[in-house]
Design a protein around this motif. Structure first.
Motif, PDB file in Angstrom:
ATOM      1  N   GLU A 109       0.807  -1.219   0.000  1.00 39.44           N
ATOM      2  CA  GLU A 109       0.000   0.000   0.000  1.00 39.44           C
ATOM      3  C   GLU A 109       0.841   1.271   0.000  1.00 39.44           C
ATOM      4  O   GLU A 109       0.296   2.377   0.062  1.00 39.44           O
ATOM      5  N   VAL A 129     -11.908  -1.586  -4.109  1.00 37.86           N
ATOM      6  CA  VAL A 129     -12.586  -0.306  -4.369  1.00 37.86           C
ATOM      7  C   VAL A 129     -13.991  -0.607  -4.881  1.00 37.86           C
ATOM      8  O   VAL A 129     -14.313  -0.391  -6.052  1.00 37.86           O
ATOM      9  N   ARG A 177      -7.449   3.669  -5.349  1.00 36.01           N
ATOM     10  CA  ARG A 177      -8.008   4.018  -4.037  1.00 36.01           C
ATOM     11  C   ARG A 177      -7.635   5.442  -3.632  1.00 36.01           C
ATOM     12  O   ARG A 177      -8.461   6.194  -3.106  1.00 36.01           O
ATOM     13  N   GLU A 178      -6.386   5.834  -3.916  1.00 36.90           N
ATOM     14  CA  GLU A 178      -5.951   7.185  -3.575  1.00 36.90           C
ATOM     15  C   GLU A 178      -6.663   8.233  -4.420  1.00 36.90           C
ATOM     16  O   GLU A 178      -7.064   9.293  -3.917  1.00 36.90           O
ATOM     17  N   ARG A 214     -10.079   8.650  -3.069  1.00 36.29           N
ATOM     18  CA  ARG A 214     -10.006   9.426  -1.826  1.00 36.29           C
ATOM     19  C   ARG A 214      -9.932  10.924  -2.116  1.00 36.29           C
ATOM     20  O   ARG A 214     -10.458  11.755  -1.355  1.00 36.29           O
ATOM     21  N   ARG A 215      -9.323  11.278  -3.241  1.00 35.09           N
ATOM     22  CA  ARG A 215      -9.177  12.687  -3.622  1.00 35.09           C
ATOM     23  C   ARG A 215     -10.400  13.226  -4.361  1.00 35.09           C
ATOM     24  O   ARG A 215     -10.394  14.361  -4.827  1.00 35.09           O
TER      25      ARG A 215
END
Length: 202
Positions: free
Chosen positions: A26, A86, A60-61, A64-65
């Motif tokens: 991760e 996800v 995923r990042e 998140r944004r």
């Protein structure tokens, strides 16, 4: 070896996708490049993640944004991991060499995926990128540094990598309506990856 035989790259990820996911972990070594990529995107923009893998950590990042991600991968093993990691994120199974979703995105990402194609197949991808890129869209991908092929390994299994030379990427980007925004060869802050960030004209 001029290119992967049949669909050997996809076959490797089919069999060893879970191994790859554990090795990848991760840690977001790409963070600074994702910052630059997201700076080009509109708020709440759409991104096609080509070779999305397990969705961790990049998709995923991005989610998140606040980015609206669509995944695309050639391995059903990887897509199963993506859907678990996800959930409720749209994802498509297919060979990127046949990418044809009939829509355009604000960003295209081919991180650690384009380089699994032969040089000739990579050149043929740039019109497909253009067909899926909205005006002003960001395109970010990783590559090698000289034209040819190299064989890496995943859990001891041979895994094909190909590349153009820098001029080949510049020519392919320009011919298909993309301008280079940033480029670093063997970036020491990003696992020595060679990264290209471009933007669609218009």
């Amino acid at each position: 070896m001029t290119g992967p035989d049949d669909d050997t790259v996809i076959a490797v990820y089919q069999r060893y996708g879970s191994v790859w996911a554990k090795l990848r972990d991760e840690h977001l070594v790409e963070r600074s490049w994702l910052d630059r990529f997201c700076d080009v995107l509109p708020v709440g923009g759409t991104v096609l993640d080509i070779g999305c893998g397990s969705g961790i950590p990049i998709a995923r990042e991005l989610i998140r944004r606040g980015v609206n991600v669509t995944g695309f991968d050639g391995s059903s093993t990887m897509l199963a991991l993506f859907e678990r990691n996800v959930p409720a994120t749209p994802v498509h199974l297919g060979d990127m060499r046949e990418l044809s979703l009939g829509r355009r995105f604000d960003g295209l990402l081919a991180w650690d995926s384009l380089f699994h194609l032969s040089p000739s197949d990579q050149r043929a991808m740039f019109p497909r990128f253009a067909a899926h890129a909205a005006p002003g869209a960001a395109l970010m991908f990783t590559s090698g540094n000289s034209e040819g092929a190299a064989i890496g390994h995943l859990d001891g299994v041979p895994l094909y990598h190909g590349s153009l030379d820098p001029d080949g990427y510049l020519e392919s980007l320009d011919a298909n309506g993309f301008d280079v925004v940033d480029h670093v060869s063997k970036d020491p802050s990003c696992g020595s990856r060679t990264v290209w960030l471009a933007r669609r004209r218009g």
